[in-house]
Design a protein around this motif. Structure first.
Motif, PDB file in Angstrom:
ATOM      1  N   ASN A   1      -5.908  -2.245   4.684  1.00 57.24           N
ATOM      2  CA  ASN A   1      -4.550  -2.770   4.520  1.00 57.24           C
ATOM      3  C   ASN A   1      -3.754  -2.154   3.354  1.00 57.24           C
ATOM      4  OD1 ASN A   1      -2.747  -4.478   5.809  1.00 57.24           O
ATOM      5  ND2 ASN A   1      -2.991  -6.093   4.283  1.00 57.24           N
ATOM      6  N   TYR A   2      -4.157  -0.979   2.900  1.00 57.55           N
ATOM      7  CA  TYR A   2      -3.520  -0.422   1.700  1.00 57.55           C
ATOM      8  C   TYR A   2      -2.120   0.133   1.968  1.00 57.55           C
ATOM      9  CZ  TYR A   2      -4.916   4.046   3.708  1.00 57.55           C
ATOM     10  OH  TYR A   2      -5.062   5.106   4.555  1.00 57.55           O
ATOM     11  N   GLU A   3      -1.777   0.376   3.235  1.00 57.85           N
ATOM     12  CA  GLU A   3      -0.457   0.936   3.523  1.00 57.85           C
ATOM     13  C   GLU A   3       0.616  -0.131   3.681  1.00 57.85           C
ATOM     14  OE1 GLU A   3      -1.288   3.513   6.927  1.00 57.85           O
ATOM     15  OE2 GLU A   3      -0.068   5.000   5.859  1.00 57.85           O
ATOM     16  N   ALA A   4       0.197  -1.296   4.140  1.00 54.10           N
ATOM     17  CA  ALA A   4       1.159  -2.352   4.477  1.00 54.10           C
ATOM     18  C   ALA A   4       2.105  -2.724   3.324  1.00 54.10           C
ATOM     19  CB  ALA A   4       0.411  -3.584   4.990  1.00 54.10           C
ATOM     20  N   PRO A   5       1.595  -2.871   2.096  1.00 49.89           N
ATOM     21  CA  PRO A   5       2.524  -3.237   1.022  1.00 49.89           C
ATOM     22  C   PRO A   5       3.631  -2.196   0.821  1.00 49.89           C
ATOM     23  CG  PRO A   5       0.244  -3.411   0.274  1.00 49.89           C
ATOM     24  CD  PRO A   5       0.195  -2.785   1.620  1.00 49.89           C
ATOM     25  N   PHE A   6       3.280  -0.921   0.935  1.00 49.51           N
ATOM     26  CA  PHE A   6       4.272   0.134   0.718  1.00 49.51           C
ATOM     27  C   PHE A   6       5.261   0.209   1.873  1.00 49.51           C
ATOM     28  CE2 PHE A   6       0.525   1.428  -1.785  1.00 49.51           C
ATOM     29  CZ  PHE A   6       1.114   1.441  -3.037  1.00 49.51           C
ATOM     30  N   ARG A   7       4.751  -0.012   3.074  1.00 52.48           N
ATOM     31  CA  ARG A   7       5.659  -0.036   4.230  1.00 52.48           C
ATOM     32  C   ARG A   7       6.652  -1.187   4.087  1.00 52.48           C
ATOM     33  NH1 ARG A   7       2.132  -0.825   8.421  1.00 52.48           N
ATOM     34  NH2 ARG A   7       0.566   0.765   8.015  1.00 52.48           N
ATOM     35  N   CYS A   8       6.152  -2.302   3.602  1.00 53.04           N
ATOM     36  CA  CYS A   8       7.010  -3.472   3.387  1.00 53.04           C
ATOM     37  C   CYS A   8       8.075  -3.180   2.325  1.00 53.04           C
ATOM     38  CB  CYS A   8       6.145  -4.665   2.985  1.00 53.04           C
ATOM     39  SG  CYS A   8       7.100  -6.122   2.599  1.00 53.04           S
ATOM     40  N   LEU A   9       7.684  -2.502   1.257  1.00 54.67           N
ATOM     41  CA  LEU A   9       8.653  -2.150   0.210  1.00 54.67           C
ATOM     42  C   LEU A   9       9.744  -1.241   0.770  1.00 54.67           C
ATOM     43  CD1 LEU A   9       6.314  -1.544  -2.875  1.00 54.67           C
ATOM     44  CD2 LEU A   9       7.960  -3.410  -2.565  1.00 54.67           C
ATOM     45  N   ALA A  10       9.331  -0.283   1.591  1.00 50.71           N
ATOM     46  CA  ALA A  10      10.302   0.639   2.198  1.00 50.71           C
ATOM     47  C   ALA A  10      11.288  -0.136   3.072  1.00 50.71           C
ATOM     48  CB  ALA A  10       9.573   1.705   3.011  1.00 50.71           C
ATOM     49  N   THR A  11      10.763  -1.055   3.857  1.00 50.59           N
ATOM     50  CA  THR A  11      11.616  -1.843   4.743  1.00 50.59           C
ATOM     51  C   THR A  11      12.587  -2.708   3.940  1.00 50.59           C
ATOM     52  OG1 THR A  11       9.817  -1.889   6.344  1.00 50.59           O
ATOM     53  CG2 THR A  11      11.591  -3.488   6.666  1.00 50.59           C
ATOM     54  N   GLN A  12      12.083  -3.353   2.901  1.00 52.49           N
ATOM     55  CA  GLN A  12      12.951  -4.190   2.057  1.00 52.49           C
ATOM     56  C   GLN A  12      14.056  -3.355   1.412  1.00 52.49           C
ATOM     57  OE1 GLN A  12      11.341  -7.223  -0.652  1.00 52.49           O
ATOM     58  NE2 GLN A  12       9.322  -6.707   0.103  1.00 52.49           N
ATOM     59  N   PHE A  13      13.686  -2.155   0.964  1.00 51.80           N
ATOM     60  CA  PHE A  13      14.670  -1.305   0.279  1.00 51.80           C
ATOM     61  C   PHE A  13      15.749  -0.827   1.248  1.00 51.80           C
ATOM     62  CE2 PHE A  13      15.875   2.638  -2.166  1.00 51.80           C
ATOM     63  CZ  PHE A  13      16.388   1.968  -3.258  1.00 51.80           C
TER      64      PHE A  13
END
Ligand SMILES: Nc1nc2c(ncn2[C@@H]2O[C@H](COP(=O)(O)OP(=O)(O)O)[C@@H](O)[C@H]2O)c(=O)[nH]1
Ligand SMILES: [Mg+2]
Lengths: 143, 186
Positions: B159-171
């Motif tokens: 699950n190490y990618e999910a947090p970064f994908r979420c940050l990208a989406t939020q941004f």
């Protein structure tokens, strides 16, 4: 000589470089003579764009309409190529909640062939530039 | 189609796995990865994250302290003008979780008057027998702070990618909001 807005694409002026671009809000929007259209930065600062007049002009007043820009720097060049830029104007803008920043700058030694406009910092993650106009005269129509 | 750029800061107690998380995210075999080691003892991981269903992407510039214990002056420089926040704790270390509010406050103080999209990441879920932080408790706290909540095991590459994908989406959402605001000005 007649004073005109030197920063219009309809007069042959071009934006030849911008460090960020959303194809829906391209840098050409800055010089289309319409404050409704704009260029946006797309994250992180500084961000900049370069305006080419395709002639030698003398600018007397620069008017910049923007939003959320904090520190603005303008450099200019009088070369044929976009090189040899020199520091010209540096300004801290105030935040104008809900309306465009309308910055009128009276310019000293306004001889230029290119302008390099740098947004050093902003009041938010993104900023917009809606229009730049330059009042002044054409010194020399090159080619 | 737009490609945004976001400075991502990593916050959290020492040894929770911030560097490990950034490094595993980088070393994954995907496209456009670059790595720079800056002279200041700061490690910069640059990676482009596509936002699903949009054609848009965010280039994340993840600033890590590269193992050095940080003192406030250096941290201030490293944390200057962040766009997104990745807040990490260790699920086996209760203290590292309770310190998150302190880290969050410090990060938000960097951008007064501006929202800072963020994720809360509970790392080391592979050490299940030593778990000390209840996921529901973490979830509740994150929700209250407006953070999206994740659990990862860098060791198990989970699950190490999910947090970064979420940050990208939020941004990207934040960008669209601002563009709408710019559109309404004239
Ligand atoms: N068991 C386990 N150990 C981890 C995990 N992630 C990191 N570590 C270990 O935790 C220690 C600290 O990690 P590091 O990334 O340096 O933490 P930082 O100080 O927050 O950057 C290292 O020994 C890592 O190998 C994980 O998911 N599970
Ligand atoms: Mg580290």
């Amino acid at each position: 000589k007649m004073k005109t807005d030197l920063c219009l694409s309809s007069e042959g002026t071009e934006v030849i470089l911008a460090t960020s671009s959303d194809e829906k809000h391209p840098p050409e929007n800055i010089i289309d003579g319409n404050a409704e259209t704009f260029w946006t930065t797309t994250g992180m600062f500084p961000q900049e764009f370069v305006i080419c007049f395709h002639k030698h002009v003398k600018i007397e007043k620069l008017i910049i309409q923007s939003y959320l820009v904090r520190t603005l720097r303008v450099e200019k060049s009088t070369s044929k190529e976009p090189v040899g830029f020199q520091q010209w104007i540096e300004k801290d803008l105030v935040h104008t909640e809900g309306q465009l920043q309308n910055e009128e700058i009276t310019a000293h030694d306004g001889h230029a062939t290119y302008l390099r406009v740098i947004i050093q910092s902003a009041f938010d993650h993104f900023a917009s530039v809606h229009s730049i106009s330059a009042e002044g005269t054409v010194v020399l129509n090159s080619s | 189609m737009v490609k945004l750029a976001a400075k991502c800061i990593l916050a959290g107690d020492p040894a929770v796995g911030k560097t490990a998380l950034a490094q595993i995210f980088r070393s994954d075999g995907a496209h456009f990865q670059k790595n720079y080691t800056l002279t200041t003892g700061v490690d910069l991981v640059v990676k482009t994250v596509p936002v699903p269903d949009t054609g848009d992407s965010v280039e994340l510039f993840i600033f890590d302290s590269a193992g050095k214990e940080l003192f406030s002056e250096m941290l201030d420089k490293l944390w200057e003008s962040p766009n997104v926040l990745c807040l990490v704790y260790d699920v086996t270390n209760e203290q590292s979780f309770s310190n998150c509010s302190k880290w969050l406050e410090k990060a938000r103080a960097q951008v007064p008057g501006t929202s800072l999209p963020g994720v809360l990441v509970g790392n080391k879920t592979d050490l299940a027998s030593r778990r000390a932080v209840d996921p529901a408790q973490a979830q509740a706290w994150a929700l209250g702070q407006g953070l999206e909540c994740f659990e990862t095991s860098v060791k198990e590459m989970e699950n190490y990618e999910a947090p970064f994908r979420c940050l990208a989406t939020q941004f990207l959402h934040l960008y669209r909001e601002k563009v709408e605001l710019f559109q309404g000005l004239v």
